[in-house]
Design a protein around this motif. Structure first.
Motif, PDB file in Angstrom:
ATOM      1  N   GLY A  84       0.810  -1.208   0.000  1.00 49.17           N
ATOM      2  CA  GLY A  84       0.000   0.000   0.000  1.00 49.17           C
ATOM      3  C   GLY A  84       0.841   1.254   0.000  1.00 49.17           C
ATOM      4  N   PHE A  85       0.205   2.374  -0.334  1.00 52.71           N
ATOM      5  CA  PHE A  85       0.775   3.713  -0.245  1.00 52.71           C
ATOM      6  C   PHE A  85      -0.035   4.511   0.778  1.00 52.71           C
ATOM      7  CE2 PHE A  85       2.655   3.367  -4.599  1.00 52.71           C
ATOM      8  CZ  PHE A  85       3.904   3.933  -4.335  1.00 52.71           C
ATOM      9  N   ASN A  86       0.616   5.453   1.460  1.00 50.32           N
ATOM     10  CA  ASN A  86      -0.164   6.398   2.248  1.00 50.32           C
ATOM     11  C   ASN A  86      -0.182   7.764   1.560  1.00 50.32           C
ATOM     12  OD1 ASN A  86       2.239   7.730   2.958  1.00 50.32           O
ATOM     13  ND2 ASN A  86       2.302   6.888   5.031  1.00 50.32           N
ATOM     14  N   GLU A  87      -0.829   8.719   2.189  1.00 46.18           N
ATOM     15  CA  GLU A  87      -1.089   9.994   1.530  1.00 46.18           C
ATOM     16  C   GLU A  87       0.168  10.828   1.289  1.00 46.18           C
ATOM     17  OE1 GLU A  87      -2.403  13.016   5.040  1.00 46.18           O
ATOM     18  OE2 GLU A  87      -3.790  11.357   4.656  1.00 46.18           O
ATOM     19  N   VAL A  88       1.260  10.536   1.997  1.00 44.11           N
ATOM     20  CA  VAL A  88       2.499  11.288   1.774  1.00 44.11           C
ATOM     21  C   VAL A  88       3.486  10.518   0.897  1.00 44.11           C
ATOM     22  CG1 VAL A  88       2.269  12.645   3.880  1.00 44.11           C
ATOM     23  CG2 VAL A  88       3.528  10.468   3.945  1.00 44.11           C
ATOM     24  N   GLY A  89       3.041   9.394   0.336  1.00 44.46           N
ATOM     25  CA  GLY A  89       3.855   8.687  -0.641  1.00 44.46           C
ATOM     26  C   GLY A  89       4.765   7.611  -0.098  1.00 44.46           C
ATOM     27  N   LEU A  90       4.580   7.191   1.155  1.00 42.77           N
ATOM     28  CA  LEU A  90       5.342   6.056   1.674  1.00 42.77           C
ATOM     29  C   LEU A  90       4.679   4.766   1.213  1.00 42.77           C
ATOM     30  CD1 LEU A  90       7.463   4.688   3.502  1.00 42.77           C
ATOM     31  CD2 LEU A  90       5.827   4.908   5.390  1.00 42.77           C
ATOM     32  N   ALA A  91       5.480   3.856   0.655  1.00 42.78           N
ATOM     33  CA  ALA A  91       4.989   2.541   0.248  1.00 42.78           C
ATOM     34  C   ALA A  91       5.595   1.472   1.141  1.00 42.78           C
ATOM     35  CB  ALA A  91       5.357   2.261  -1.204  1.00 42.78           C
ATOM     36  N   VAL A  92       4.801   0.467   1.454  1.00 46.22           N
ATOM     37  CA  VAL A  92       5.278  -0.683   2.221  1.00 46.22           C
ATOM     38  C   VAL A  92       4.829  -1.948   1.514  1.00 46.22           C
ATOM     39  CG1 VAL A  92       5.122  -1.950   4.401  1.00 46.22           C
ATOM     40  CG2 VAL A  92       5.245   0.542   4.434  1.00 46.22           C
ATOM     41  N   THR A  93       5.727  -2.929   1.383  1.00 49.03           N
ATOM     42  CA  THR A  93       5.353  -4.263   0.924  1.00 49.03           C
ATOM     43  C   THR A  93       5.759  -5.245   2.016  1.00 49.03           C
ATOM     44  OG1 THR A  93       5.658  -5.998  -0.748  1.00 49.03           O
ATOM     45  CG2 THR A  93       7.516  -4.505  -0.396  1.00 49.03           C
TER      46      THR A  93
END
Length: 476
Positions: A84-93
């Motif tokens: 997923g991505f959050n609203e400030v552009g951090l992605a986690v897999t």
């Protein structure tokens, strides 16, 4: 059980940061795409995994303000978000399942009662963390205080860097910033190696080295501290289940490097590719099944007894590729390409970070086949193709390859129009993104349905030829 592939910005073809992972468990585990709106919580409100029938009784305070984020969870709990991505552009897999050595776990076991697991990671990190490093530090602190409920590896990416974290035992962990000029591959193994407490590009639990030395897993007289050697499993199970996947990925992008396939612990942790890599290369990795070789379990008749476990397996319930382009606004520069089901027989569809909503059938599905959910549309096609892979797979793979090329062209046009429009009318740019992104998803779904009907027609014709029971006139 998963496979992870990460590409640093300076070895990608266009400067993108790339993370890819397959999520493998059961073909009956329908996957959803959810958009979680920003939300405020009162003091004392808690996140409880048991509220959603998660794996453990993990409990953690809710933030005063939770950021908007996306997730790709399983149907039953709406947890276990794969990416997923959050609203400030951090992605986690997350997560890559990895295994600690048994003798170390005997001393510091996983907290299977209330530790954090892959059920929770996306839903804990993305509402709170704003950078990749902050995400690592948050997850690391939780492992230290609450314990890990299982072994895992997690990738974090923002518009400046990528970090990768691996657990050791129940309360030990190690993370490293991925160098910009290399790629990293992992197949259900602890892959990170040498840790220097003074290094600026590494983070770890404060007692990581002390614990290993105290319990006989590390001898300073024998050289630098090796995290994988001290904490992770390395036995005959890795030789056929894990090593071949990493070997294959490194062979794809460094064909001049010759190394024994069973030399897993000695494979380079990071490699500089012999050419620049792209999102298409990441998709290729997610689809790999030792194509055309003697270890290909699909192309020469289905062989479930093949000892080498490929990246793309039928029980993959989704695979994804994360792309972060730092020179663009997050809404359009950050994309998750998702292939529902088995990547080899699926189509990677783009989900932009700025996408505001998805159709209802992306948010439903169970462990029973249905006629509505997007997951089961793709899974039905894949199941049918696997009944005669050699005949049906080329048709499906060709069509999806052409669709992905068409999607890339539409994305380029959308991004150009968005970038021009957002300067003067952000609301109109957002509407354009929503409209075109949903059109791309719908077109791909329609192709999937068309292919399902084509393959059914071919299967019907084949069966009819085999059991026609014709009379002499071959009419009735």
């Amino acid at each position: 059980m998963c496979t992870t592939f990460i590409v640093g910005g300076k070895c990608s073809a266009d400067g993108s940061f790339i993370m890819a992972r397959s999520a493998d468990s059961s073909a009956l585990k329908a996957q959803l795409f959810l958009i979680h709106p920003a939300k405020d919580y009162a003091a004392g409100e808690m996140y409880r995994t048991k509220d959603h029938n998660g794996a453990t009784d993990f409990v953690y305070p809710q933030p005063a303000h939770a950021m908007r984020y996306t997730s790709v969870p399983n149907w039953q709990t709406k947890l276990h978000g794969a990416v997923g991505f959050n609203e400030v552009g951090l992605a986690v897999t997350g997560t890559e399942s990895i295994f600690a050595r048994d003798d170390a776990l005997a001393i510091d076991p996983y907290n299977k009662e209330s530790g954090i697991t892959e059920d929770d990671i996306i839903d804990i990190i993305l509402p709170r963390a704003k950078t990749a490093k902050e995400g690592v530090e948050l997850l690391g602190k939780i492992i230290e205080t609450h314990g890990a409920g299982e072994g895992f590896g997690v990738g974090f990416c923002d518009d400046k860097e990528i970090w990768y974290l691996e657990t050791g035992t129940g309360h030990q962990w190690f993370a490293q910033r991925i160098p910009d000029d290399v790629y990293f591959a992992s197949g259900n193994q602890g892959r990170l190696r040498f840790y220097d407490p003074e290094a600026q590009d590494q983070l770890a639990s404060p007692t990581l080295v002390e614990f290993a030395e105290k319990n006989g897993f590390y001898d300073p007289a024998k050289g630098p501290f090796d995290f994988a050697a001290a904490y992770t499993r390395n036995d005959e199970r890795d030789r056929i289940y894990n090593d071949p996947r990493v070997w294959q990925i490194q062979k794809l992008f460094n064909p001049s490097v010759i190394q024994p396939v069973d030399d897993g612990r000695e494979f380079a942790v990071f490699m500089k590719p012999e050419r620049k890599l792209s999102v298409e290369d990441a998709k290729r990795v997610m689809r790999d099944h030792f194509d055309g070789s003697e270890h290909d379990p699909y192309s020469n008749g289905l062989n479930g007894k093949e000892p080498w476990r490929p990246v793309s397996v039928f029980r993959t319930y989704e695979a994804h590729v994360v792309q972060v382009r730092p020179w663009m606004p997050h809404a359009i520069g950050d994309v998750i390409y998702i292939a529902f089901g088995m990547a080899d027989l699926s189509c990677f569809m783009p989900f932009y970070q700025g996408l505001e909503s998805v159709p209802e059938h992306y948010q439903i599905g169970t462990d029973q086949a249905d006629s509505a959910s997007v997951y089961w549309k793709f899974r039905k096609l894949q199941t049918l193709v696997m009944t005669n892979y050699e005949v049906y797979a080329p048709l499906v793979k060709k069509a999806f390859a052409e669709q992905e090329q068409a999607l890339s062209a539409k994305q380029a046009k959308l991004e150009e129009e968005y970038m021009a429009l957002v300067k003067t009318d952000k609301e109109a740019a957002t509407a354009l993104l929503q409209k075109v992104n949903l059109e791309m998803l719908a077109e791909t779904e329609a192709l999937c349905e068309k292919l399902t009907n084509q393959v059914f027609t071919l299967a019907t014709e084949t069966i009819q030829k085999d059991i026609f029971f014709a009379n002499r006139s071959k009419k009735d």
